[in-house]
Enzyme design. Structure first.
Site, PDB file in Angstrom:
ATOM      1  N   CYS A   2      54.013  51.725  39.500  1.00 59.53           N
ATOM      2  CA  CYS A   2      53.548  52.511  38.509  1.00 59.53           C
ATOM      3  C   CYS A   2      54.190  53.255  37.835  1.00 59.53           C
ATOM      4  O   CYS A   2      55.549  53.550  38.310  1.00 59.53           O
ATOM      5  CB  CYS A   2      52.050  53.446  39.111  1.00 59.53           C
ATOM      6  SG  CYS A   2      50.827  52.695  40.277  1.00 59.53           S
ATOM      7  N   ARG A  27      56.669  48.376  31.249  1.00 62.66           N
ATOM      8  CA  ARG A  27      56.608  48.181  32.678  1.00 62.66           C
ATOM      9  C   ARG A  27      55.200  46.970  33.535  1.00 62.66           C
ATOM     10  O   ARG A  27      55.297  46.852  34.448  1.00 62.66           O
ATOM     11  CB  ARG A  27      57.008  49.477  33.658  1.00 62.66           C
ATOM     12  CG  ARG A  27      57.839  50.111  34.044  1.00 62.66           C
ATOM     13  CD  ARG A  27      57.586  51.527  33.985  1.00 62.66           C
ATOM     14  NE  ARG A  27      57.650  51.155  35.404  1.00 62.66           N
ATOM     15  CZ  ARG A  27      58.167  51.658  36.627  1.00 62.66           C
ATOM     16  NH1 ARG A  27      59.263  51.440  36.298  1.00 62.66           N
ATOM     17  NH2 ARG A  27      57.636  51.653  37.590  1.00 62.66           N
ATOM     18  N   TRP A  73      49.460  50.108  37.983  1.00 64.83           N
ATOM     19  CA  TRP A  73      49.977  49.178  38.688  1.00 64.83           C
ATOM     20  C   TRP A  73      48.805  49.045  39.652  1.00 64.83           C
ATOM     21  O   TRP A  73      49.520  49.583  40.703  1.00 64.83           O
ATOM     22  CB  TRP A  73      51.386  48.832  37.935  1.00 64.83           C
ATOM     23  CG  TRP A  73      51.649  47.167  38.996  1.00 64.83           C
ATOM     24  CD1 TRP A  73      51.878  47.292  40.264  1.00 64.83           C
ATOM     25  CD2 TRP A  73      51.158  46.016  38.702  1.00 64.83           C
ATOM     26  NE1 TRP A  73      51.548  45.768  40.583  1.00 64.83           N
ATOM     27  CE2 TRP A  73      51.680  44.853  39.533  1.00 64.83           C
ATOM     28  CE3 TRP A  73      51.429  45.417  37.195  1.00 64.83           C
ATOM     29  CZ2 TRP A  73      51.548  43.532  39.126  1.00 64.83           C
ATOM     30  CZ3 TRP A  73      51.035  44.606  37.022  1.00 64.83           C
ATOM     31  CH2 TRP A  73      51.736  43.151  38.106  1.00 64.83           C
ATOM     32  N   ASN A  99      52.664  57.182  43.170  1.00 66.57           N
ATOM     33  CA  ASN A  99      53.587  55.568  42.726  1.00 66.57           C
ATOM     34  C   ASN A  99      53.810  55.558  44.452  1.00 66.57           C
ATOM     35  O   ASN A  99      54.561  56.339  45.043  1.00 66.57           O
ATOM     36  CB  ASN A  99      54.889  55.662  42.120  1.00 66.57           C
ATOM     37  CG  ASN A  99      54.509  55.611  40.252  1.00 66.57           C
ATOM     38  OD1 ASN A  99      53.638  55.914  40.073  1.00 66.57           O
ATOM     39  ND2 ASN A  99      55.820  55.574  39.752  1.00 66.57           N
ATOM     40  N   GLY A 100      53.843  54.037  44.802  1.00 65.73           N
ATOM     41  CA  GLY A 100      53.666  53.741  46.135  1.00 65.73           C
ATOM     42  C   GLY A 100      52.739  52.894  46.789  1.00 65.73           C
ATOM     43  O   GLY A 100      51.585  53.343  46.013  1.00 65.73           O
ATOM     44  N   GLU A 478      63.575  25.580  44.916  1.00 67.22           N
ATOM     45  CA  GLU A 478      63.334  26.681  43.830  1.00 67.22           C
ATOM     46  C   GLU A 478      64.617  27.601  43.432  1.00 67.22           C
ATOM     47  O   GLU A 478      65.008  27.682  42.091  1.00 67.22           O
ATOM     48  CB  GLU A 478      62.854  27.752  44.613  1.00 67.22           C
ATOM     49  CG  GLU A 478      62.829  29.265  44.116  1.00 67.22           C
ATOM     50  CD  GLU A 478      62.398  29.350  43.111  1.00 67.22           C
ATOM     51  OE1 GLU A 478      61.333  28.259  42.879  1.00 67.22           O
ATOM     52  OE2 GLU A 478      62.561  30.090  42.359  1.00 67.22           O
ATOM     53  N   LYS A 482      65.267  27.881  38.875  1.00 72.84           N
ATOM     54  CA  LYS A 482      66.259  28.663  38.744  1.00 72.84           C
ATOM     55  C   LYS A 482      67.152  28.261  37.798  1.00 72.84           C
ATOM     56  O   LYS A 482      66.984  28.338  36.272  1.00 72.84           O
ATOM     57  CB  LYS A 482      66.513  29.577  39.465  1.00 72.84           C
ATOM     58  CG  LYS A 482      65.191  30.827  40.474  1.00 72.84           C
ATOM     59  CD  LYS A 482      65.064  31.877  39.991  1.00 72.84           C
ATOM     60  CE  LYS A 482      63.742  31.201  39.319  1.00 72.84           C
ATOM     61  NZ  LYS A 482      62.176  31.122  39.505  1.00 72.84           N
ATOM     62  N   GLU A 485      65.441  26.569  34.112  1.00 74.83           N
ATOM     63  CA  GLU A 485      64.207  27.043  33.309  1.00 74.83           C
ATOM     64  C   GLU A 485      64.822  28.230  32.694  1.00 74.83           C
ATOM     65  O   GLU A 485      64.500  28.468  31.550  1.00 74.83           O
ATOM     66  CB  GLU A 485      63.490  27.730  34.775  1.00 74.83           C
ATOM     67  CG  GLU A 485      63.054  28.886  34.276  1.00 74.83           C
ATOM     68  CD  GLU A 485      61.839  29.895  35.336  1.00 74.83           C
ATOM     69  OE1 GLU A 485      60.809  30.260  35.233  1.00 74.83           O
ATOM     70  OE2 GLU A 485      62.275  30.304  36.601  1.00 74.83           O
ATOM     71  N   HIS A 501      69.720   6.692  49.403  1.00 68.69           N
ATOM     72  CA  HIS A 501      68.044   6.178  49.234  1.00 68.69           C
ATOM     73  C   HIS A 501      68.265   5.808  47.394  1.00 68.69           C
ATOM     74  O   HIS A 501      67.586   5.633  46.972  1.00 68.69           O
ATOM     75  CB  HIS A 501      67.547   6.520  49.827  1.00 68.69           C
ATOM     76  CG  HIS A 501      67.279   6.383  51.260  1.00 68.69           C
ATOM     77  ND1 HIS A 501      67.373   5.117  51.784  1.00 68.69           N
ATOM     78  CD2 HIS A 501      66.668   7.404  52.264  1.00 68.69           C
ATOM     79  CE1 HIS A 501      67.418   5.854  53.159  1.00 68.69           C
ATOM     80  NE2 HIS A 501      66.792   6.696  53.220  1.00 68.69           N
ATOM     81  N   LYS A 600      55.443  33.647  31.011  1.00 66.92           N
ATOM     82  CA  LYS A 600      55.288  34.406  32.271  1.00 66.92           C
ATOM     83  C   LYS A 600      53.629  33.582  32.349  1.00 66.92           C
ATOM     84  O   LYS A 600      54.063  34.313  33.982  1.00 66.92           O
ATOM     85  CB  LYS A 600      55.335  36.064  31.921  1.00 66.92           C
ATOM     86  CG  LYS A 600      55.231  36.752  33.217  1.00 66.92           C
ATOM     87  CD  LYS A 600      56.689  36.312  33.558  1.00 66.92           C
ATOM     88  CE  LYS A 600      56.762  37.131  35.286  1.00 66.92           C
ATOM     89  NZ  LYS A 600      57.541  36.149  36.135  1.00 66.92           N
TER      90      LYS A 600
END
Ligand code: AGP
Length: 605
Positions: A2, A27, A73, A99-100, A478, A482, A485, A501, A600
């Protein structure tokens, strides 16, 4: 995570607070609010945008020159007016923004309710306003100092009271706070962008410090209550740099935020020594009697699902099935009321994942969502939710949300193992507690080298391969995603044993092959696969963990990550690959945070 703003001075606080909050909009947030003291507390909150908050003030702003503001958030409690900050005590005289995550908020809340305090929200934050009320005996700063001794977790707090019209109290503990210095006025913010239009001189609070800010002065105290001399600094960042905390891109910032993201994912779920606490989110009844698990997701979240499936196969006797959500939707699936369907999605809004989840639900499965966004469609439609708590991820390429998903899946695997076998592997969870520091050490020891390799080697090639076996295969997948992308380089991930193979035909002199070697029982096999690559003069960059082993016959470059429990290695090995993708993309001049043809959140099929 937040955003916090605060003001104490001689000007009207409300417009300044709103201005600061607007600077934090980038944010991401789901609700916002301010509190202004004049002479009572005036609170304005909205589940929506700052513009909606501004609209509430069109009839005139309260004239007070002390106030706090917040963009939320959601972490505990859905996005709603009630859960938006500021939160007040019973008397309505104390207001708090936070926050937190307060890890022990449930026990504190129970205790405070037992003492007669009445709660109005589902948040962890509200315990703070009631604790301050409990300890208040005429000195607001002392009450806050007493309250924070009760808190476990991470928090940045701003507190005001209508009984102290010239006093803003700020606390920092594992969550940043900065005090901006003006002429007869002070500003408070969790992030520098909120200060830049007002001042370039600031005090950065250190962990554990509490500040008592009036329009005349700032007094800073350490956690033992001793007064300390605050040091001012000059902020030279421009507004765009400030949003990224000085990093060139959000992606790089988010890569570096991973130690903190993992701490947040673990907060309240794993006690000292590895005691597991998940029953509040995933009740025992919910998992009782399950015989099979379906994991469904897309893209990076699918790679996390592959990791989760591997772990569940290792740790439990459950039948495990993992599938891309876009395939799952249109296939015959064997689901019954003993199926646990785990849908994984950073955004919680991916159309294919929602479609797959609804299909499993309609067939009778119990749905567990693993998501980063509180109140997302996935979270709302699932039967149980495990939030990853990675904080808002702004770059399109998912980084910290991925490792937070891996971390959540570790916790979940241990939890399901405990339910099915009565015990879980304590080494897995103990190792998890070390991961944040180990991640931080990778940045210190490896980043410069990866940058050099990316700029000098990877940036110029058109084809690459990523190899791994077992758990390392999910990581290899992954790593290749990346690179594709954001750097637009063709990359292919393969089970190393599959190379012979067919794909070996593409290994020519100089073709870069990134290989992962963290699984002891597969190491010899992997190394012989790599020798096949070396025999064709492919160029191997090996990410490994074993310091005793000689890799010189199998690799051109070896990067060692800290030693961890092998099942946790993917939480570490992905960092060098994220950095590789990032630096390769920057070397090629790509738009790192907004790669071409991607969104996104993919809300279409
Ligand atoms: C990751 O870097 C991607 N941008 C993408 O694969 C993403 O993971 C995928 O679209 C799924 O998104 P979700 O986690 O929000 O469901």
């Amino acid at each position: 995570m937040c955003g916090i703003v605060g003001y104490v001075g001689r000007a009207e606080a409300a417009p300044l607070l709103l201005h600061g909050l607007k600077k934090l909009e980038y944010r991401g947030y789901d609700s916002a609010g301010i509190a202004v003291v004049e002479p009572h507390l005036h609170i304005y909150k909205t589940q929506g945008r700052i513009a909606d908050l501004e609209a509430l003030l069109t009839e005139g702003v309260p004239p007070g020159s002390l106030g706090i503001g917040h963009t939320r958030w959601a972490t505990h409690g859905r996005p709603s007016w009630e859960n938006a900050h500021p939160h007040c005590d019973c008397s309505g005289q104390i207001a708090v923004v936070h926050n937190g995550i307060i890890e022990n908020y449930l026990e504190l809340r129970k205790k405070l309710e037992g003492e007669g305090h009445v709660f109005r929200s589902e948040t962890d934050t509200e315990v703070v306003s009631h604790l301050v009320e409990k300890y208040y005996a005429g000195d607001l700063c002392r009450a806050v100092q007493a309250a924070v001794t009760q808190l476990k977790g991470s928090y940045a707090l701003a507190v005001v009271s209508s009984r102290h019209p010239n006093e803003l109290i700020a606390v920092r503990h594992d969550s940043p706070l900065v005090i901006g210095v003006g002429e007869g006025e002070y500003y408070l913010a969790s992030d520098i962008p909120a200060l830049l239009d007002f001042t370039r001189t600031a005090y950065i609070l250190d962990d554990g410090q509490v500040a008592r800010i009036t329009r005349e002065s700032v007094a800073v105290f350490n956690q033992h209550g001793a007064e300390q001399l605050p040091q001012t600094m000059h902020i030279s960042w421009d507004p765009v740099q400030a949003e990224k905390e000085g990093y060139a891109h959000f992606m790089l910032k988010e890569i570096h935020e991973q130690p903190r993201a993992i701490r947040q994912t673990l907060a309240g779920r794993l006690g000292v020594g590895g005691a597991l606490r998940l029953a509040e989110e995933i009740p025992a009844d919910f998992v009782r009697g399950i015989t099979n698990v379906h994991l469904i997701a897309c893209g990076t979240a699918y790679h996390a699902a592959l990791y989760g499936a591997y772990l569940l196969q290792e740790c439990t006797d459950l039948q495990v099935h993992v599938e891309l959500a876009s395939e799952y939707r249109y296939k015959r699936t064997r689901v019954n009321d003993r199926t646990l369907a785990i849908a994984i999605s950073q955004s919680g809004e991916t159309a294919d994942t929602l479609g797959a989840m609804r299909k499993a639900k309609a067939a009778g499965a119990r749905i567990l969502a693993i998501t980063n966004v509180v109140g997302s469609t996935l979270a709302r439609e699932a039967d149980a939710v495990m939030y990853t708590h990675a904080g808002p991820e702004i770059a399109v390429a998912s980084t910290k949300a991925y490792t937070a998903q891996l971390c959540s899946l570790c916790l979940l695997a241990a939890y399901l193992q405990q339910h099915s076998q009565g015990t879980y592997d304590p080494d897995l969870l103990r190792g998890l507690l070390e991961i944040p520091d180990q991640m931080a050490s990778i940045f210190q020891t490896c980043e410069a080298r990866i940058k050099e390799y990316s700029w000098e080697r990877l940036a110029a090639v058109s084809d690459t391969f990523f190899l791994g076996r077992g758990l390392d295969l999910a990581s290899a997948m992954e790593g290749q995603l990346k690179l594709k992308e954001i750097a637009y380089i063709h990359a292919e991930a393969l089970a190393a044993g599959e190379l012979k193979h067919g794909t070996l035909a593409l290994i020519e002199p100089g073709v870069p092959v990134v290989a992962l070697a963290t699984q002891p029982h597969l190491l010899d096999k992997l190394l012989s696969n790599l020798r096949e690559v070396k025999a064709r003069h492919g160029e191997v960059f090996l990410i490994a963990m074993d310091r005793q082993r000689d890799f010189s016959q199998a690799a051109d470059e070896v990067l060692l990550v800290p030693r961890t429990y092998p099942m946790l290695a993917p939480l570490l090995t992905v960092l060098p690959m994220q950095l590789m993708a990032y630096y390769t993309a920057t070397a090629r001049g790509c738009d790192v945070d907004k790669p071409r043809n991607l969104a996104k959140s993919v809300t279409v099929e």
